[in-house]
Design a protein around this motif. Structure first.
Motif, PDB file in Angstrom:
ATOM      1  N   CYS A  40     -32.513 111.319  -1.762  1.00 33.68           N
ATOM      2  CA  CYS A  40     -31.937 110.143  -2.431  1.00 33.68           C
ATOM      3  C   CYS A  40     -30.514 109.850  -1.982  1.00 33.68           C
ATOM      4  N   VAL A  45     -33.642 105.774   2.163  1.00 32.21           N
ATOM      5  CA  VAL A  45     -34.438 106.138   0.984  1.00 32.21           C
ATOM      6  C   VAL A  45     -33.974 105.325  -0.222  1.00 32.21           C
ATOM      7  N   LYS A  46     -32.663 105.192  -0.389  1.00 34.13           N
ATOM      8  CA  LYS A  46     -32.138 104.375  -1.492  1.00 34.13           C
ATOM      9  C   LYS A  46     -32.624 102.939  -1.361  1.00 34.13           C
ATOM     10  N   PHE A  49     -36.198 102.595  -2.522  1.00 37.90           N
ATOM     11  CA  PHE A  49     -36.352 102.600  -3.980  1.00 37.90           C
ATOM     12  C   PHE A  49     -35.873 101.293  -4.600  1.00 37.90           C
ATOM     13  N   THR A  52     -38.447  98.653  -3.903  1.00 41.77           N
ATOM     14  CA  THR A  52     -39.605  98.843  -4.777  1.00 41.77           C
ATOM     15  C   THR A  52     -39.320  98.307  -6.173  1.00 41.77           C
ATOM     16  N   LEU A  53     -38.122  98.572  -6.697  1.00 36.83           N
ATOM     17  CA  LEU A  53     -37.774  98.057  -8.016  1.00 36.83           C
ATOM     18  C   LEU A  53     -37.753  96.541  -8.020  1.00 36.83           C
TER      19      LEU A  53
END
Length: 62
Positions: A40, A45-46, A49, A52-53
């Motif tokens: 993370c 990777v951040k 995420f 995706t949100l």
């Protein structure tokens, strides 16, 4: 019929196997937790995420 000594020996062996498996499971889960925390910290990777949100409809607040 099994003697009490044989029963105790078999039970101790089973307990040792169970203890080793439980310790291995805890170590593996801890390793996964650490790897997840390290992952993370990397920007790609951040970004994944956050993306995706956004797809799920959550408002993004930087």
């Amino acid at each position: 019929m099994n003697s009490p000594e044989e029963y105790n020996l078999r039970f101790c062996r089973l307990a040792e196997r169970f203890e080793r498996c439980l310790a291995s499971l805890i170590l593996c889960l801890f390793t996964l937790l650490v790897l997840g925390q390290v992952a993370c910290t990397y920007q790609p990777v951040k970004h994944f995420f956050v993306e995706t949100l956004l797809w799920e409809g959550h408002p993004f607040q930087p």
